[in-house]
Design a protein around this motif. Structure first.
Motif, PDB file in Angstrom:
ATOM      1  N   GLU A  32       0.190  24.307   8.034  1.00  0.00           N
ATOM      2  CA  GLU A  32       0.486  22.931   8.438  1.00  0.00           C
ATOM      3  C   GLU A  32      -0.635  22.367   9.308  1.00  0.00           C
ATOM      4  O   GLU A  32      -0.991  21.192   9.207  1.00  0.00           O
ATOM      5  N   LEU A  35      -3.425  21.332   7.074  1.00  0.00           N
ATOM      6  CA  LEU A  35      -3.112  20.079   6.377  1.00  0.00           C
ATOM      7  C   LEU A  35      -3.259  18.890   7.325  1.00  0.00           C
ATOM      8  O   LEU A  35      -3.738  17.819   6.941  1.00  0.00           O
ATOM      9  N   PHE A  60       0.523  10.730   1.471  1.00  0.00           N
ATOM     10  CA  PHE A  60       0.911  11.575   0.348  1.00  0.00           C
ATOM     11  C   PHE A  60       0.783  13.056   0.702  1.00  0.00           C
ATOM     12  O   PHE A  60       1.628  13.866   0.298  1.00  0.00           O
ATOM     13  N   VAL A  61      -0.267  13.386   1.452  1.00  0.00           N
ATOM     14  CA  VAL A  61      -0.423  14.787   1.866  1.00  0.00           C
ATOM     15  C   VAL A  61       0.764  15.226   2.703  1.00  0.00           C
ATOM     16  O   VAL A  61       1.269  16.344   2.559  1.00  0.00           O
ATOM     17  N   MET A  62       1.246  14.323   3.562  1.00  0.00           N
ATOM     18  CA  MET A  62       2.420  14.682   4.374  1.00  0.00           C
ATOM     19  C   MET A  62       3.635  14.954   3.493  1.00  0.00           C
ATOM     20  O   MET A  62       4.398  15.900   3.745  1.00  0.00           O
ATOM     21  N   VAL A  63       3.817  14.137   2.457  1.00  0.00           N
ATOM     22  CA  VAL A  63       4.971  14.348   1.574  1.00  0.00           C
ATOM     23  C   VAL A  63       4.853  15.694   0.875  1.00  0.00           C
ATOM     24  O   VAL A  63       5.817  16.475   0.815  1.00  0.00           O
ATOM     25  N   VAL A  64       3.653  15.988   0.364  1.00  0.00           N
ATOM     26  CA  VAL A  64       3.466  17.272  -0.318  1.00  0.00           C
ATOM     27  C   VAL A  64       3.660  18.425   0.661  1.00  0.00           C
ATOM     28  O   VAL A  64       4.241  19.464   0.308  1.00  0.00           O
ATOM     29  N   ALA A  65       3.213  18.247   1.910  1.00  0.00           N
ATOM     30  CA  ALA A  65       3.390  19.315   2.897  1.00  0.00           C
ATOM     31  C   ALA A  65       4.856  19.544   3.184  1.00  0.00           C
ATOM     32  O   ALA A  65       5.284  20.697   3.345  1.00  0.00           O
ATOM     33  N   ALA A  66       5.639  18.475   3.234  1.00  0.00           N
ATOM     34  CA  ALA A  66       7.069  18.649   3.468  1.00  0.00           C
ATOM     35  C   ALA A  66       7.700  19.430   2.324  1.00  0.00           C
ATOM     36  O   ALA A  66       8.481  20.373   2.544  1.00  0.00           O
ATOM     37  N   ALA A  67       7.344  19.072   1.075  1.00  0.00           N
ATOM     38  CA  ALA A  67       7.882  19.801  -0.069  1.00  0.00           C
ATOM     39  C   ALA A  67       7.461  21.264  -0.026  1.00  0.00           C
ATOM     40  O   ALA A  67       8.271  22.172  -0.288  1.00  0.00           O
ATOM     41  N   VAL A  69       6.741  23.072   2.612  1.00  0.00           N
ATOM     42  CA  VAL A  69       7.464  23.820   3.642  1.00  0.00           C
ATOM     43  C   VAL A  69       8.853  24.180   3.157  1.00  0.00           C
ATOM     44  O   VAL A  69       9.321  25.307   3.369  1.00  0.00           O
ATOM     45  N   VAL A  70       9.505  23.259   2.465  1.00  0.00           N
ATOM     46  CA  VAL A  70      10.862  23.544   1.992  1.00  0.00           C
ATOM     47  C   VAL A  70      10.855  24.724   1.025  1.00  0.00           C
ATOM     48  O   VAL A  70      11.599  25.701   1.196  1.00  0.00           O
ATOM     49  N   VAL A  71       9.979  24.652   0.016  1.00  0.00           N
ATOM     50  CA  VAL A  71       9.952  25.736  -0.974  1.00  0.00           C
ATOM     51  C   VAL A  71       9.483  27.033  -0.334  1.00  0.00           C
ATOM     52  O   VAL A  71      10.021  28.116  -0.598  1.00  0.00           O
TER      53      VAL A  71
ATOM     54  N   TYR B  62       6.518  15.525  10.744  1.00  0.00           N
ATOM     55  CA  TYR B  62       6.082  16.813  11.275  1.00  0.00           C
ATOM     56  C   TYR B  62       6.879  17.221  12.493  1.00  0.00           C
ATOM     57  O   TYR B  62       7.523  18.268  12.512  1.00  0.00           O
ATOM     58  N   LEU B  69      12.522  22.625  10.793  1.00  0.00           N
ATOM     59  CA  LEU B  69      12.715  23.527   9.655  1.00  0.00           C
ATOM     60  C   LEU B  69      12.108  24.903   9.948  1.00  0.00           C
ATOM     61  O   LEU B  69      12.709  25.940   9.656  1.00  0.00           O
ATOM     62  N   LEU B 147       5.045  11.704  -6.789  1.00  0.00           N
ATOM     63  CA  LEU B 147       5.451  12.438  -5.591  1.00  0.00           C
ATOM     64  C   LEU B 147       6.961  12.436  -5.434  1.00  0.00           C
ATOM     65  O   LEU B 147       7.525  13.422  -4.941  1.00  0.00           O
ATOM     66  N   LEU B 150       8.070  15.120  -7.527  1.00  0.00           N
ATOM     67  CA  LEU B 150       7.729  16.407  -6.901  1.00  0.00           C
ATOM     68  C   LEU B 150       8.737  16.765  -5.815  1.00  0.00           C
ATOM     69  O   LEU B 150       9.164  17.921  -5.699  1.00  0.00           O
ATOM     70  N   LEU B 151       9.146  15.769  -5.019  1.00  0.00           N
ATOM     71  CA  LEU B 151      10.135  16.048  -3.973  1.00  0.00           C
ATOM     72  C   LEU B 151      11.452  16.496  -4.579  1.00  0.00           C
ATOM     73  O   LEU B 151      12.091  17.429  -4.071  1.00  0.00           O
ATOM     74  N   ALA B 154      11.030  20.017  -5.642  1.00  0.00           N
ATOM     75  CA  ALA B 154      11.037  20.935  -4.500  1.00  0.00           C
ATOM     76  C   ALA B 154      12.450  21.155  -3.994  1.00  0.00           C
ATOM     77  O   ALA B 154      12.838  22.268  -3.628  1.00  0.00           O
TER      78      ALA B 154
END
Lengths: 96, 166
Positions: A32, A35, A60-67, A69-71, B62, B69, B147, B150-151, B154
């Motif tokens: 994180e 990123l 967009f990078v933040m959205v991908v980072a959130a996804a 972290v979840v996975v 964040y 999380l 995206l 993608l969410l 995920a």
């Protein structure tokens, strides 16, 4: 300019953390951090060039980072359930 | 040094110091909390770069979501809450080499490539939500939709992975 150096330093700290730490969740924190360093570079480029594209890519990078972290946390939980440990050294087999 | 420089130095010292503590601290929960400090300083940096919307999204996603999380992950994996000695893995020297190489390459490239770049500060309201939203939904609408898919993927993937009977 200064922000780019700060972002490079933060990226380096994150990379070192990924290599040095053993707990998978701390490795996640370091990812994180990396990123975030790239986000800072994007935003400062956007500021230098005077258009908004860098900020949108940071978003967009933040959205991908959130996804991610979840996975990732779901994977860590699955590994923890089968191996009773969250150390990356114990997850050394790429098969179930 | 102008006021902006002073604020930048303060934010940078806080961000880098907190990041170093994330990497070096021996307590897992403290690492997550120092991560909050580092992200907060970065949000301040975004504000200084007139990227208001990105700064608030940084705080929301964040500091608000990702760190919570991660703390849930720490609690659920029954990590040792107190001091624990075996947090570091063995490849310390490889990490040192990678650190020096990465820092050298990144700082050299950035300094050589962008030495003459300048940052105008009189673009008021550029990073506000309105122009950003207009740009997202006009130019970047296809990546935005990708995206969102993608969410969703995920979300479904996390539910599938965390079921008990796999």
């Amino acid at each position: 300019m200064n922000y780019l150096i700060l972002s490079a330093i933060l990226f380096t700290i994150g990379a070192v953390g990924v290599l040095v730490r053993r707990n998978a969740i701390v490795v996640f924190m370091c990812v994180e951090l990396m990123l975030n360093a790239t986000n800072l570079a994007f935003v400062s480029f956007s500021h230098q060039h005077g258009n908004l594209d860098g900020q949108i890519i940071a978003f967009f990078v933040m959205v991908v980072a959130a996804a991610e972290v979840v996975v990732g946390l779901a994977i860590i939980m699955a590994i923890f359930r089968s191996r009773r440990s969250s150390s990356v050294d114990d997850a050394n087999l790429l098969k179930y | 040094m102008t006021t902006l420089d002073v604020v930048f130095v303060l934010l940078g010292v806080v961000a880098v110091g907190a990041a170093v503590l994330v990497v070096t601290t021996r307590q897992l929960v403290h690492a997550a909390l120092w991560l909050v400090v580092s992200f907060g300083a970065l949000a301040g940096g975004y504000l200084m770069l007139t990227a208001e919307f990105v700064a608030w999204v940084q705080v929301l996603i964040y500091v608000g979501a990702v760190v919570v999380l991660l703390l849930f992950g720490i609690m659920l994996t029954r990590a040792p809450i107190g001091r624990s000695a075996d947090l570091d893995s063995g490849n310390r020297w490889a990490a040192l080499a990678v650190a020096l190489a990465t820092a050298g390459v990144l700082v050299t490239v950035l300094v050589r490539g962008f030495r003459t770049a300048y940052a105008p500060l009189d673009v008021a309201g550029q990073g506000a939500a309105k122009p950003l939203g207009e740009s997202v939904f006009r130019i970047w609408v296809l990546p935005f939709e990708v995206l969102s898919v993608l969410l969703l993927a995920a979300l479904v993937g996390a539910i599938v992975l965390s079921r008990r009977e796999i």
